[in-house]
Design a protein around this motif. Sequence first.
Motif, PDB file in Angstrom:
ATOM      1  N   ILE A 243       0.812  -1.249   0.025  1.00  0.00           N
ATOM      2  CA  ILE A 243      -0.062  -0.112   0.010  1.00  0.00           C
ATOM      3  C   ILE A 243       0.731   1.105   0.000  1.00  0.00           C
ATOM      4  N   LEU A 244       0.491   2.205  -1.002  1.00  0.00           N
ATOM      5  CA  LEU A 244       1.369   3.372  -1.071  1.00  0.00           C
ATOM      6  C   LEU A 244       1.093   4.284   0.219  1.00  0.00           C
ATOM      7  N   THR A 245       2.047   4.978   0.707  1.00  0.00           N
ATOM      8  CA  THR A 245       1.895   6.011   1.659  1.00  0.00           C
ATOM      9  C   THR A 245       2.368   7.424   1.219  1.00  0.00           C
ATOM     10  N   LEU A 246       1.943   8.507   2.068  1.00  0.00           N
ATOM     11  CA  LEU A 246       2.320   9.899   1.340  1.00  0.00           C
ATOM     12  C   LEU A 246       3.786   9.897   1.500  1.00  0.00           C
ATOM     13  N   GLY A 247       4.510   9.305   2.225  1.00  0.00           N
ATOM     14  CA  GLY A 247       5.976   9.344   2.214  1.00  0.00           C
ATOM     15  C   GLY A 247       6.695   8.578   1.317  1.00  0.00           C
ATOM     16  N   TYR A 305      -1.898   5.446   2.604  1.00  0.00           N
ATOM     17  CA  TYR A 305      -2.117   5.544   3.923  1.00  0.00           C
ATOM     18  C   TYR A 305      -1.021   6.439   4.547  1.00  0.00           C
ATOM     19  N   SER A 306      -1.057   6.852   5.554  1.00  0.00           N
ATOM     20  CA  SER A 306      -0.274   8.142   6.074  1.00  0.00           C
ATOM     21  C   SER A 306       0.227   7.914   7.524  1.00  0.00           C
ATOM     22  N   PRO A 307       1.193   7.083   7.721  1.00  0.00           N
ATOM     23  CA  PRO A 307       1.572   6.721   8.997  1.00  0.00           C
ATOM     24  C   PRO A 307       2.069   7.627   9.755  1.00  0.00           C
ATOM     25  N   LYS A 308       2.945   8.829   9.014  1.00  0.00           N
ATOM     26  CA  LYS A 308       3.443   9.942   9.712  1.00  0.00           C
ATOM     27  C   LYS A 308       2.563  10.789  10.132  1.00  0.00           C
ATOM     28  N   GLU A 309       1.395  10.984   9.600  1.00  0.00           N
ATOM     29  CA  GLU A 309       0.269  11.794  10.153  1.00  0.00           C
ATOM     30  C   GLU A 309      -0.626  11.099  10.850  1.00  0.00           C
ATOM     31  N   ASP A 310      -0.542   9.797  10.985  1.00  0.00           N
ATOM     32  CA  ASP A 310      -1.370   8.809  11.553  1.00  0.00           C
ATOM     33  C   ASP A 310      -3.042   8.965  10.878  1.00  0.00           C
ATOM     34  N   ILE A 311      -3.048   8.898   9.585  1.00  0.00           N
ATOM     35  CA  ILE A 311      -4.144   8.992   9.026  1.00  0.00           C
ATOM     36  C   ILE A 311      -4.634   7.788   8.343  1.00  0.00           C
ATOM     37  N   ASP A 312      -5.927   7.153   8.774  1.00  0.00           N
ATOM     38  CA  ASP A 312      -6.250   5.954   8.464  1.00  0.00           C
ATOM     39  C   ASP A 312      -6.201   5.379   7.182  1.00  0.00           C
ATOM     40  N   VAL A 313      -6.868   6.339   6.333  1.00  0.00           N
ATOM     41  CA  VAL A 313      -7.383   6.178   5.005  1.00  0.00           C
ATOM     42  C   VAL A 313      -6.920   7.695   4.088  1.00  0.00           C
ATOM     43  N   VAL A 314      -6.306   7.811   3.057  1.00  0.00           N
ATOM     44  CA  VAL A 314      -6.149   8.776   2.254  1.00  0.00           C
ATOM     45  C   VAL A 314      -6.523   8.305   0.845  1.00  0.00           C
ATOM     46  N   ILE A 315      -7.200   9.145   0.176  1.00  0.00           N
ATOM     47  CA  ILE A 315      -7.660   8.902  -1.037  1.00  0.00           C
ATOM     48  C   ILE A 315      -6.929   9.717  -2.110  1.00  0.00           C
ATOM     49  N   TRP A 323      -9.290  13.074  -0.503  1.00  0.00           N
ATOM     50  CA  TRP A 323     -10.093  12.544   0.913  1.00  0.00           C
ATOM     51  C   TRP A 323      -9.157  12.191   2.025  1.00  0.00           C
ATOM     52  N   ALA A 324      -9.475  12.349   3.260  1.00  0.00           N
ATOM     53  CA  ALA A 324      -8.724  11.776   4.248  1.00  0.00           C
ATOM     54  C   ALA A 324      -9.769  11.330   5.238  1.00  0.00           C
ATOM     55  N   PHE A 325      -9.884  10.126   5.599  1.00  0.00           N
ATOM     56  CA  PHE A 325     -10.605   9.473   6.682  1.00  0.00           C
ATOM     57  C   PHE A 325     -10.097   9.026   8.054  1.00  0.00           C
ATOM     58  N   GLU A 326     -10.843   9.000   9.042  1.00  0.00           N
ATOM     59  CA  GLU A 326     -10.654   8.403  10.253  1.00  0.00           C
ATOM     60  C   GLU A 326     -11.834   7.377  10.384  1.00  0.00           C
ATOM     61  N   ILE A 327     -10.987   6.215  10.368  1.00  0.00           N
ATOM     62  CA  ILE A 327     -12.106   5.064  10.822  1.00  0.00           C
ATOM     63  C   ILE A 327     -12.099   4.313  12.099  1.00  0.00           C
ATOM     64  N   LEU A 338     -12.252  16.406  16.586  1.00  0.00           N
ATOM     65  CA  LEU A 338     -11.475  17.552  16.424  1.00  0.00           C
ATOM     66  C   LEU A 338      -9.949  17.425  16.202  1.00  0.00           C
ATOM     67  N   ASN A 339      -9.287  16.277  16.952  1.00  0.00           N
ATOM     68  CA  ASN A 339      -7.796  16.027  16.973  1.00  0.00           C
ATOM     69  C   ASN A 339      -7.814  15.614  15.583  1.00  0.00           C
ATOM     70  N   SER A 340      -8.432  14.511  14.914  1.00  0.00           N
ATOM     71  CA  SER A 340      -8.430  13.970  13.718  1.00  0.00           C
ATOM     72  C   SER A 340      -8.440  15.052  12.632  1.00  0.00           C
ATOM     73  N   ILE A 341      -9.387  16.025  12.965  1.00  0.00           N
ATOM     74  CA  ILE A 341      -9.720  17.090  11.512  1.00  0.00           C
ATOM     75  C   ILE A 341      -8.221  17.959  11.587  1.00  0.00           C
ATOM     76  N   LYS A 342      -7.652  18.091  12.580  1.00  0.00           N
ATOM     77  CA  LYS A 342      -6.195  18.937  12.764  1.00  0.00           C
ATOM     78  C   LYS A 342      -5.167  18.159  11.682  1.00  0.00           C
ATOM     79  N   ARG A 343      -5.341  16.677  12.174  1.00  0.00           N
ATOM     80  CA  ARG A 343      -4.221  16.051  11.460  1.00  0.00           C
ATOM     81  C   ARG A 343      -4.491  15.819   9.863  1.00  0.00           C
TER      82      ARG A 343
END
Length: 382
Positions: A243-247, A305-315, A323-327, A338-343
Amino acid sequence: MRLHLRRREEKKIASIKNWTLIYGRRKTGKTTLVKSALKYDTYIIIGDVNNAITQSDEIVRIEKALEEVKRTLKNGGIAVIDEFQRLPEIYWSLIASWAPSGILVAIGSSYGIVNKVFDRNSPLLGIFTPLEIGLISYEDVLSQLNDPVLSVLYRDPWIIPFIESYDELKKRIKEFSLVAKGLIGEVFKEEERQLTDLYYKILLTLGEGVWRSKEIAGIVQREEPTITSMINKLAKMGLVSKILTLGKENYYKVSSPPLSLILYAESKYMVSERDALIEELPIGREVQFSIGEMLAKYFGGQLYYSPKEDIDVVIVRKKKPIWAFEIKMGEITKSEALNSIKRMSKVSERVGFVSLKEKPNDYGDLNLGPKELMQIAKELSS
């Protein structure tokens, strides 16, 4: 559980009009799909290098079985050769001489067979077209099962007859740990490879959630280039997904959700050697990526996937995060949102929340609960 899940691949198989090589990892439902969707005239299974099994369960010499295939093709019919990877290559030139008569469907329970059939020196090159059968898509299962957690497990067909709930998987984890190692060994056998202790340790480590090749190399005490090469081979065998990451790194995981959880339990608790009560497995990780795959299809993008920002799903679409999703398995509180939105806002303008318990409050641009996930699944599967 005796359950027949409709799959989108059924339409592709039912409409086959030319010689086709159907391939994929063992136990992903290839034979079941062909038998249910394709109206064939002759069906044989290659048992070993000398023998085949006919439709009437008769064991015959391969030459006799192939004569029946030839007759069917010459009469313009449809013939199926299952376990094609076991057929000695000495017969390939003979089979090639029958083309383009009729329709021949070859089923191969390996990924290596693809490289051999489509090799530049293969007599079958230019005769077959490939059709991969992998795990069942999450949306295909969810649209029929209406259980977002069990649907993740049922993506791998071999587990379906054995469990009716996620809890049952946990209770019978010792049994399944033995089955899982046997299945993995079978995959290696069909790929003409040996399941060494090192390969198995890598799979156990991936199952535990370690995904960086450098960390895995340290755990199994091998050089990183060696481990990276072995992980890539596991990916080519259909056992591992990249799975590709943003890094710059790739995220590696065991492809099959039930296998991933079973390997986690074995790595963490050695369940094959003792009776252990496993209260919880990292099912959230498997839910995360299955839902992520479905949402990526829904929005016409690619799962990151964005492990650095700890984001579950990035499309991502056209190299841009859309899109970025918290699941989450449970509810999502306001403070968590609110914390997830910041990330998430750091990487995408649009953010969303998914809860398997209930539809979240309107924290994000899109908020999905079980009903909304079901609607998306049905839309994609229709």
